[in-house]
Design an enzyme around this catalytic site. Structure first.
Site, PDB file in Angstrom:
ATOM      1  N   LYS A  13      -0.801  -8.221  -5.324  1.00 53.25           N
ATOM      2  CA  LYS A  13      -0.905  -8.055  -4.021  1.00 53.25           C
ATOM      3  C   LYS A  13      -2.204  -7.236  -3.783  1.00 53.25           C
ATOM      4  O   LYS A  13      -3.060  -7.711  -2.813  1.00 53.25           O
ATOM      5  CB  LYS A  13       0.388  -7.490  -3.281  1.00 53.25           C
ATOM      6  CG  LYS A  13       1.622  -7.789  -3.392  1.00 53.25           C
ATOM      7  CD  LYS A  13       2.491  -7.368  -2.675  1.00 53.25           C
ATOM      8  CE  LYS A  13       2.901  -6.053  -3.074  1.00 53.25           C
ATOM      9  NZ  LYS A  13       3.451  -5.801  -4.041  1.00 53.25           N
ATOM     10  N   ARG A  88       8.982  -3.799   3.549  1.00 47.59           N
ATOM     11  CA  ARG A  88       9.670  -3.845   2.288  1.00 47.59           C
ATOM     12  C   ARG A  88      11.302  -3.671   2.531  1.00 47.59           C
ATOM     13  O   ARG A  88      11.892  -3.684   1.635  1.00 47.59           O
ATOM     14  CB  ARG A  88       9.278  -2.542   1.728  1.00 47.59           C
ATOM     15  CG  ARG A  88       8.041  -2.598   0.514  1.00 47.59           C
ATOM     16  CD  ARG A  88       7.920  -1.279   0.061  1.00 47.59           C
ATOM     17  NE  ARG A  88       7.203  -1.264  -1.496  1.00 47.59           N
ATOM     18  CZ  ARG A  88       5.887  -0.970  -1.509  1.00 47.59           C
ATOM     19  NH1 ARG A  88       4.972  -1.360  -0.532  1.00 47.59           N
ATOM     20  NH2 ARG A  88       5.431  -0.828  -2.806  1.00 47.59           N
ATOM     21  N   ARG A 127      -3.131  -0.894 -15.594  1.00 50.20           N
ATOM     22  CA  ARG A 127      -3.751  -0.178 -14.483  1.00 50.20           C
ATOM     23  C   ARG A 127      -3.775   1.155 -14.786  1.00 50.20           C
ATOM     24  O   ARG A 127      -4.727   1.676 -14.229  1.00 50.20           O
ATOM     25  CB  ARG A 127      -2.943  -0.646 -13.470  1.00 50.20           C
ATOM     26  CG  ARG A 127      -3.231  -0.141 -12.079  1.00 50.20           C
ATOM     27  CD  ARG A 127      -2.734  -0.797 -10.952  1.00 50.20           C
ATOM     28  NE  ARG A 127      -1.595  -0.452 -10.569  1.00 50.20           N
ATOM     29  CZ  ARG A 127      -0.848  -0.919  -9.565  1.00 50.20           C
ATOM     30  NH1 ARG A 127      -1.002  -2.009  -8.977  1.00 50.20           N
ATOM     31  NH2 ARG A 127       0.413  -0.617  -9.544  1.00 50.20           N
ATOM     32  N   ARG A 135      -2.394   6.743 -10.663  1.00 52.65           N
ATOM     33  CA  ARG A 135      -1.422   6.856  -9.704  1.00 52.65           C
ATOM     34  C   ARG A 135      -0.196   7.369 -10.481  1.00 52.65           C
ATOM     35  O   ARG A 135       0.159   7.111 -11.538  1.00 52.65           O
ATOM     36  CB  ARG A 135      -1.015   5.406  -9.018  1.00 52.65           C
ATOM     37  CG  ARG A 135      -2.019   4.884  -8.350  1.00 52.65           C
ATOM     38  CD  ARG A 135      -1.819   3.534  -7.771  1.00 52.65           C
ATOM     39  NE  ARG A 135      -0.463   3.430  -7.446  1.00 52.65           N
ATOM     40  CZ  ARG A 135      -0.148   2.218  -6.728  1.00 52.65           C
ATOM     41  NH1 ARG A 135      -1.021   1.396  -6.557  1.00 52.65           N
ATOM     42  NH2 ARG A 135       1.148   2.052  -6.162  1.00 52.65           N
ATOM     43  N   ARG A 146      10.941   1.127  -9.226  1.00 53.94           N
ATOM     44  CA  ARG A 146      10.409   0.324  -8.322  1.00 53.94           C
ATOM     45  C   ARG A 146      10.878  -1.029  -8.163  1.00 53.94           C
ATOM     46  O   ARG A 146      11.214  -1.522  -7.198  1.00 53.94           O
ATOM     47  CB  ARG A 146       8.838   0.409  -8.461  1.00 53.94           C
ATOM     48  CG  ARG A 146       8.242   2.009  -7.831  1.00 53.94           C
ATOM     49  CD  ARG A 146       7.038   1.950  -8.307  1.00 53.94           C
ATOM     50  NE  ARG A 146       6.320   1.470  -7.165  1.00 53.94           N
ATOM     51  CZ  ARG A 146       4.840   1.010  -7.351  1.00 53.94           C
ATOM     52  NH1 ARG A 146       4.330   0.945  -8.184  1.00 53.94           N
ATOM     53  NH2 ARG A 146       4.518   0.241  -6.212  1.00 53.94           N
TER      54      ARG A 146
HETATM   55  P1  AMP Z   1       2.398   0.568  -3.082  1.00 53.34           P
HETATM   56  O1  AMP Z   1       0.952   0.978  -3.035  1.00 53.34           O
HETATM   57  O2  AMP Z   1       2.512  -0.690  -1.945  1.00 53.34           O
HETATM   58  O3  AMP Z   1       2.889   0.155  -4.485  1.00 53.34           O
HETATM   59  O4  AMP Z   1       3.224   1.715  -2.423  1.00 53.34           O
HETATM   60  C1  AMP Z   1       3.436   2.807  -3.333  1.00 53.34           C
HETATM   61  C2  AMP Z   1       4.794   3.838  -2.827  1.00 53.34           C
HETATM   62  O5  AMP Z   1       4.691   4.085  -1.348  1.00 53.34           O
HETATM   63  C3  AMP Z   1       5.940   2.944  -2.774  1.00 53.34           C
HETATM   64  O6  AMP Z   1       6.597   3.041  -4.173  1.00 53.34           O
HETATM   65  C4  AMP Z   1       7.074   3.564  -1.922  1.00 53.34           C
HETATM   66  O7  AMP Z   1       7.484   4.758  -2.265  1.00 53.34           O
HETATM   67  C5  AMP Z   1       5.835   3.906  -0.767  1.00 53.34           C
HETATM   68  N1  AMP Z   1       5.685   2.645   0.264  1.00 53.34           N
HETATM   69  C6  AMP Z   1       4.468   1.912   0.662  1.00 53.34           C
HETATM   70  N2  AMP Z   1       4.763   1.209   1.398  1.00 53.34           N
HETATM   71  C7  AMP Z   1       6.210   1.267   1.741  1.00 53.34           C
HETATM   72  C8  AMP Z   1       6.924   0.664   2.712  1.00 53.34           C
HETATM   73  N3  AMP Z   1       6.605  -0.376   3.387  1.00 53.34           N
HETATM   74  N4  AMP Z   1       7.987   1.094   2.757  1.00 53.34           N
HETATM   75  C9  AMP Z   1       8.655   2.180   2.314  1.00 53.34           C
HETATM   76  N5  AMP Z   1       7.826   2.856   1.465  1.00 53.34           N
HETATM   77  C10 AMP Z   1       6.474   2.324   1.290  1.00 53.34           C
END
Ligand code: AMP
Length: 194
Positions: A13, A88, A127, A135, A146
């Site tokens: 994404k 999400r 990554r 990260r 996740r």
């Molecule tokens: P990402 O970079 O989108 O993979 O997000 C990293 C982490 O941020 C996720 O594993 C969640 O803990 C939190 N997070 C990001 N976006 C959301 C969302 N829309 N709802 C809830 N938690 C989020």
């Protein structure tokens, strides 16, 4: 134009969003980036979110919706918006619909990047190795958590959008360029309509 990119963690994404930003001047709204930014700035929100993110769990819907509302309001004047990593949960999808209705806007496309989850662990590990700033949530253990959260809380939004006639699916196991072309073909249907 409002586009939602959906897919399991590691599906690509972020990569595809970055390309759409560069090529089409869209604004990327990534809730993960917003949370990491809050963390880097040492805000209260960032501190609270860190433990949740490190555990691979989801931050509360009301916090996420408030963040998106603020950023969406600021971004509506441009070429369009890509929502990356949001919504999400069904509650977030419903909150977004309500918000857009109030703003007189609508979602143009929801694009799911489908992947074989057995290869996701490899991608995440690559990554982690390639990234300068690793990260904290890029480990196989957290990835498994996740993915579980993705299936339980996020996957149900796929039928939500399918029932509303918004969903398109692309094969995320192809090369980055082939995925990009498939996304472009979907976006072209809007350009042809308008
Ligand atoms: P990402 O970079 O989108 O993979 O997000 C990293 C982490 O941020 C996720 O594993 C969640 O803990 C939190 N997070 C990001 N976006 C959301 C969302 N829309 N709802 C809830 N938690 C989020």
């Amino acid at each position: 134009m409002i586009i939602i990119l959906l897919g399991a963690p590691g599906a690509g994404k972020g990569t595809q969003s970055a390309r759409l930003v560069a090529e089409r001047g869209l604004t990327q709204l990534s809730t993960g980036d917003m949370l990491r930014d809050a963390l880097a700035r040492g805000t209260e929100l960032g501190k609270q979110a860190k433990a949740i993110m490190d555990a691979g769990k989801l931050v509360a819907d009301d916090i996420i919706l408030a963040m998106i509302r603020e950023r969406l309001t600021a971004s509506t004047g441009g070429n369009g918006v890509i929502l990356d990593g949001f919504p999400r949960t069904i509650a977030q999808a419903e909150g977004l619909d309500k918000m857009l209705e109030e703003m007189g806007l609508r979602i143009d496309h929801v694009i799911e990047i489908g992947v074989d989850e057995n290869v996701l662990a490899d991608r995440i590990m690559t990554r982690a190795k390639e990234s300068d700033e690793t990260r904290d949530d890029d480990s196989v253990e957290v990835l498994q958590k996740r993915l579980k959260v993705y299936h339980e809380s996020t996957a149900p939004i796929i039928p939500y959008y399918q029932n509303r006639g918004k969903l398109s699916v692309v094969d995320g196991m192809q090369s980055i360029d082939a995925v990009a072309s498939a996304i472009d073909a979907i976006l072209k249907t809007t350009e042809e309509r308008s």
